[in-house]
Design an enzyme around this catalytic site. Structure first.
Site, PDB file in Angstrom:
ATOM      1  N   GLY A  70       0.789  -1.235   0.000  1.00 12.47           N
ATOM      2  CA  GLY A  70       0.000   0.000   0.000  1.00 12.47           C
ATOM      3  C   GLY A  70       0.818   1.279   0.000  1.00 12.47           C
ATOM      4  CB  SER A  71       4.272   2.179  -1.051  1.00 11.89           C
ATOM      5  OG  SER A  71       4.255   1.916  -2.428  1.00 11.89           O
ATOM      6  CB  SER A  72       0.679   4.020  -4.679  1.00  6.01           C
ATOM      7  OG  SER A  72      -0.392   3.117  -4.597  1.00  6.01           O
ATOM      8  CB  ALA A  73      -2.985   3.793  -0.683  1.00  5.32           C
ATOM      9  CG  ASP A  96      -4.192  -0.732  -1.273  1.00  4.57           C
ATOM     10  OD1 ASP A  96      -4.863  -1.704  -0.888  1.00  4.57           O
ATOM     11  OD2 ASP A  96      -3.229  -0.846  -2.051  1.00  4.57           O
TER      12      ASP A  96
HETATM   13  C1  MEV Z   1      -4.403  -4.291  -3.725  1.00  5.36           C
HETATM   14  O1  MEV Z   1      -3.749  -3.958  -2.506  1.00  5.36           O
HETATM   15  C2  MEV Z   1      -5.555  -5.203  -3.474  1.00  5.36           C
HETATM   16  C3  MEV Z   1      -6.390  -5.630  -4.687  1.00  5.36           C
HETATM   17  O2  MEV Z   1      -7.553  -6.258  -4.156  1.00  5.36           O
HETATM   18  C4  MEV Z   1      -6.774  -4.469  -5.565  1.00  5.36           C
HETATM   19  C5  MEV Z   1      -7.756  -3.521  -4.884  1.00  5.36           C
HETATM   20  O3  MEV Z   1      -8.458  -3.913  -3.946  1.00  5.36           O
HETATM   21  O4  MEV Z   1      -7.816  -2.375  -5.347  1.00  5.36           O
HETATM   22  C6  MEV Z   1      -5.649  -6.651  -5.533  1.00  5.36           C
END
Ligand code: MEV
Length: 327
Positions: A114-117, A159
Site C-alpha cells: 500500500g505504498s502508493s495509497a 488501500d
Molecule cells: C491491492 O492492494 C488489493 C487488490 O484487491 C486491488 C484492490 O483492492 O484495489 C488486488
C-alpha cells in the site's frame, strides 16, 4: 499560512479478501507500522514540485506539463498520481497556490503493502494541515482514490481506507470502512519476493479470466466472502490456528485465479515448513509480498526461512494509528 506542515500515513497488509474486494466482497486488512511521511511547503510561484527521496524521483508540474528533475524513464508515471492529489486538493478546497512536497517512505514500492495509497493519503493530509482546510477523512479518501485510479486502474479503495483509518478494518466497496475493535496482536511476518509488479495489471488479469470463465470465477469470488466471515469469527475467538488454516485456504483461491507464481509459492511454503500457522500472498500478487502468521517462538525461524528461500523478511506490528499530523 504555516511555513511547512507534515503528515504521515501507514502501509497495510490485506489479511483476507484481496481481488474479491474488487467485485464487491468484503476484505479484512490491517495498517502496519511502516509509514510514509510528507512535508508540504508553500511556493511563491504556481508550480507543484515533488521530491520523493527514497524512490529517487523529483520533478514539477507547470499547468499540464510535467518536468522531470531526477529519475528514470518511469519518473513521470511515478509523479503523476502525486500531482493529481495536489490538483484534486486544490479543486476541493479552492487553494490554488504552488506547493512543494517532500516524501520519505519506509514502505517498499510496488510490493502490495500500500505504498502508493500511503503517499496519497499523507500528501493530502499534509496539504490539509498547511492550508488549514479541515478536510474530513471521507474527503481525504476521495482525493486519494483519484490518485489510486491513475496508479491501479480499477482499485477497490481498500488501500487508502486502511491507510486513513489504521487498525483492523473491514472494507467493502460502496459500503465503506468498518473499523474493528479487536485487541489482538497478530505475529505477522512479511516476506517480500522483491519482484515489483503492477496492481492494475494483476486486477486486469483476473478480470479477463472472469470474462472467459464467469461461472467458475464468480463462485470463487463468493467463497472469498465466506473466507472473510470465518476469518472474522476466528479473530473474535482469538483462534490463531483456525486463522492460519483460513489463510492457507485463501491463498489457494488466489492461486486458482492466477495471481500466484513460483517466487510467491516458494516463500509461502518456506514459511509453512518453518512452523507458520498459515501463509498467503497479500495484495495483488504476481510478485510483491506474502504474509505468514507465526507464534511468538517461531517468528525468527519463519523470517530466516523466508530469507533462505530468496525473500526479504520484515517483522512488523499492526498500527492502530492511521493518517496523522506530524510536528
Ligand atoms: C491491492 O492492494 C488489493 C487488490 O484487491 C486491488 C484492490 O483492492 O484495489 C488486488
Amino acid at each position: 499560512m504555516k511555513e511547512s506542515a507534515s503528515a504521515s500515513a501507514p502501509g497495510k497488509v490485506i489479511l483476507f479478501g484481496e481481488h474479491f474486494v474488487v467485485y464487491g466482497k468484503p476484505a479484512l486488512a490491517t495498517a502496519i507500522d511502516m509509514r510514509v511521511t510528507v512535508k508540504a511547503r508553500p511556493r511563491r510561484d504556481a508550480r507543484i514540485f515533488v521530491n520523493s527521496i527514497d524512490v529517487k524521483v523529483s520533478g514539477y508540474c507547470d499547468g499540464d506539463v510535467i518536468h522531470i528533475c531526477d529519475g528514470d524513464s518511469k519518473a513521470g508515471r511515478k509523479l503523476e498520481p502525486i500531482f493529481s492529489v495536489v490538483r484534486h486538493f486544490q479543486n476541493v478546497t479552492g487553494k490554488s497556490g504552488g506547493v512543494e512536497l517532500e516524501i520519505k517512505s519506509e514502505i517498499p514500492a510496488s510490493s502490495g503493502l500500500g505504498s502508493s495509497a500511503a503517499v496519497s493519503v499523507a500528501s493530502a493530509s499534509a496539504l490539509d494541515r498547511l492550508f488549514n482546510t479541515g478536510l474530513s477523512r471521507d474527503e481525504i479518501f476521495k482525493i486519494s482514490m483519484e490518485a489510486e485510479k491513475i496508479v491501479h486502474g480499477n482499485p477497490s479503495g481498500i488501500d487508502p481506507a486502511a491507510s486513513i483509518y489504521g487498525g483492523f478494518i473491514l472494507y467493502q466497496k460502496g459500503k465503506g470502512v468498518e473499523r474493528l475493535d479487536l485487541d489482538i496482536d497478530l505475529p505477522i511476518i512479511i516476506g517480500d519476493t522483491q519482484m515489483e509488479r503492477s496492481t492494475g495489471e494483476m486486477v486486469n488479469r483476473v478480470s479477463q479470466l472472469r470474462t472467459r470463465y464467469p461461472a467458475l470465477i464468480d463462485k470463487i469470488v463468493c467463497l472469498g466472502e465466506e473466507i472473510v466471515t470465518q476469518a472474522l469469527e476466528a479473530l473474535k475467538n482469538r483462534n490463531l490456528e483456525a486463522l492460519g488454516e483460513i489463510m492457507n485456504i485463501n491463498h489457494s483461491l488466489l492461486n486458482a485465479i492466477g495471481v500466484s507464481n513460483m517466487r510467491i509459492e516458494r516463500l509461502v511454503q518456506a514459511a509453512r515448513d518453518a512452523g507458520a500457522l498459515g501463509a498467503k500472498l497479500t495484495g495483488a500478487g504476481g510478485g510483491g509480498c506474502i504474509i505468514a502468521l507465526g507464534t511468538r517462538d517461531k517468528i525468527s525461524g519463519i523470517a530466516e526461512a523466508i530469507q533462505n528461500a530468496g525473500g526479504r523478511p520484515y517483522i512488523t506490528k499492526r498500527s492502530m494509528d492511521g493518517v496523522r499530523f506530524e510536528e
